[in-house]
Write a protein that holds these residues in place. Structure first.
Motif, PDB file in Angstrom:
ATOM      1  N   ALA A   1      36.406  40.221  41.332  1.00  0.00           N
ATOM      2  CA  ALA A   1      37.574  39.554  41.041  1.00  0.00           C
ATOM      3  C   ALA A   1      39.150  39.635  41.388  1.00  0.00           C
ATOM      4  O   ALA A   1      40.079  39.487  42.010  1.00  0.00           O
ATOM      5  N   GLY A   2      39.585  40.687  40.581  1.00  0.00           N
ATOM      6  CA  GLY A   2      40.587  40.663  41.052  1.00  0.00           C
ATOM      7  C   GLY A   2      41.964  41.082  42.059  1.00  0.00           C
ATOM      8  O   GLY A   2      43.013  41.248  42.012  1.00  0.00           O
ATOM      9  N   ALA A   3      40.817  42.977  41.925  1.00  0.00           N
ATOM     10  CA  ALA A   3      41.066  43.398  43.711  1.00  0.00           C
ATOM     11  C   ALA A   3      41.092  42.517  44.533  1.00  0.00           C
ATOM     12  O   ALA A   3      42.315  42.130  45.084  1.00  0.00           O
ATOM     13  N   VAL A   4      39.982  41.127  44.551  1.00  0.00           N
ATOM     14  CA  VAL A   4      39.820  40.520  45.997  1.00  0.00           C
ATOM     15  C   VAL A   4      41.410  39.446  46.111  1.00  0.00           C
ATOM     16  O   VAL A   4      41.998  39.081  46.748  1.00  0.00           O
ATOM     17  N   ALA A   5      41.389  39.093  44.507  1.00  0.00           N
ATOM     18  CA  ALA A   5      42.848  38.033  44.833  1.00  0.00           C
ATOM     19  C   ALA A   5      43.840  38.545  44.788  1.00  0.00           C
ATOM     20  O   ALA A   5      44.689  37.491  45.183  1.00  0.00           O
ATOM     21  N   SER A   6      44.212  39.448  44.491  1.00  0.00           N
ATOM     22  CA  SER A   6      45.229  40.435  44.770  1.00  0.00           C
ATOM     23  C   SER A   6      45.601  41.111  45.770  1.00  0.00           C
ATOM     24  O   SER A   6      46.349  42.152  46.818  1.00  0.00           O
ATOM     25  N   ARG A   7      44.276  40.940  47.406  1.00  0.00           N
ATOM     26  CA  ARG A   7      44.146  41.915  48.136  1.00  0.00           C
ATOM     27  C   ARG A   7      44.255  43.010  48.308  1.00  0.00           C
ATOM     28  O   ARG A   7      44.771  43.904  49.271  1.00  0.00           O
ATOM     29  N   ASP A   8      43.678  43.713  47.685  1.00  0.00           N
ATOM     30  CA  ASP A   8      42.997  45.119  47.158  1.00  0.00           C
ATOM     31  C   ASP A   8      41.944  45.018  47.524  1.00  0.00           C
ATOM     32  O   ASP A   8      41.580  45.461  46.667  1.00  0.00           O
TER      33      ASP A   8
ATOM     34  N   LEU B   1      47.274  45.643  39.564  1.00  0.00           N
ATOM     35  CA  LEU B   1      47.582  43.787  39.645  1.00  0.00           C
ATOM     36  C   LEU B   1      46.719  43.636  38.907  1.00  0.00           C
ATOM     37  O   LEU B   1      47.315  41.956  38.368  1.00  0.00           O
ATOM     38  N   THR B   2      45.816  43.514  38.841  1.00  0.00           N
ATOM     39  CA  THR B   2      45.194  42.872  37.777  1.00  0.00           C
ATOM     40  C   THR B   2      45.188  43.467  36.391  1.00  0.00           C
ATOM     41  O   THR B   2      45.834  42.238  35.937  1.00  0.00           O
ATOM     42  N   THR B   3      45.542  44.548  35.742  1.00  0.00           N
ATOM     43  CA  THR B   3      46.264  44.813  34.865  1.00  0.00           C
ATOM     44  C   THR B   3      47.457  43.887  34.501  1.00  0.00           C
ATOM     45  O   THR B   3      47.485  43.246  33.149  1.00  0.00           O
ATOM     46  N   ASN B   4      48.488  43.861  36.046  1.00  0.00           N
ATOM     47  CA  ASN B   4      49.618  43.556  35.367  1.00  0.00           C
ATOM     48  C   ASN B   4      49.418  41.596  35.417  1.00  0.00           C
ATOM     49  O   ASN B   4      50.215  41.220  34.312  1.00  0.00           O
ATOM     50  N   GLY B   5      48.766  41.190  36.049  1.00  0.00           N
ATOM     51  CA  GLY B   5      48.166  39.642  35.525  1.00  0.00           C
ATOM     52  C   GLY B   5      47.872  39.684  33.712  1.00  0.00           C
ATOM     53  O   GLY B   5      47.860  39.095  33.309  1.00  0.00           O
ATOM     54  N   LEU B   6      46.793  40.460  33.323  1.00  0.00           N
ATOM     55  CA  LEU B   6      46.439  40.060  32.335  1.00  0.00           C
ATOM     56  C   LEU B   6      47.269  40.778  30.685  1.00  0.00           C
ATOM     57  O   LEU B   6      47.534  39.876  29.905  1.00  0.00           O
TER      58      LEU B   6
END
Length: 131
Positions: free
Chosen positions: A21-28, A52-57
């Protein structure tokens, strides 16, 4: 708010759903973040979390501590060991600098089963009376 103040640790379950989900949400759309078979063909034991998921967390961790009025000014992180499904990442942090305008620098570390997943600093502004 004072220099040396530690933020309460935050445990995050690293699930397959969170990674994808984090990858898809960040278009990665890199296959190593959603396709276990292709990730294995590229030498990884499984899919792994993207930066990008890590950055958001990391951002969530800091704003959860300082409150909804906190504004992230800068997030500077570096990845280390990958986060795989089934891991638990524990974020910890401490205020390392503070100015008179209510801007704090927070050092953050996120560790999982293989070691430090993320290290970095976050600069956050906190309006007076909200921290």
């Amino acid at each position: 708010m004072k220099v040396g103040e530690e933020l309460a640790p935050l445990e995050i379950a690293v699930t397959r759903t969170l990674i994808v989900a984090g990858a898809v949400a960040s278009r990665d759309y890199q296959d190593v973040h959603h396709d276990a078979e292709l990730a294995q063909q590229k030498g990884s034991p499984d899919i792994f979390m993207n930066i990008l998921t890590t950055n958001g967390l990391v951002g969530r961790y800091v704003t959860d501590h300082f409150g909804s009025s906190a504004v992230l000014r800068k997030v500077a992180i570096r990845l280390g060991a990958p986060n795989y499904p089934g891991d638990t990442m524990v974020l910890s942090g401490a205020i390392t600098a503070l100015d008179d305008a209510g801007t704090a620098e927070v050092t953050v570390v996120g560790a999982s089963g293989l070691g430090r997943h993320v290290t970095g600093t976050v600069t956050v502004s906190v309006p007076e009376g909200s921290a």
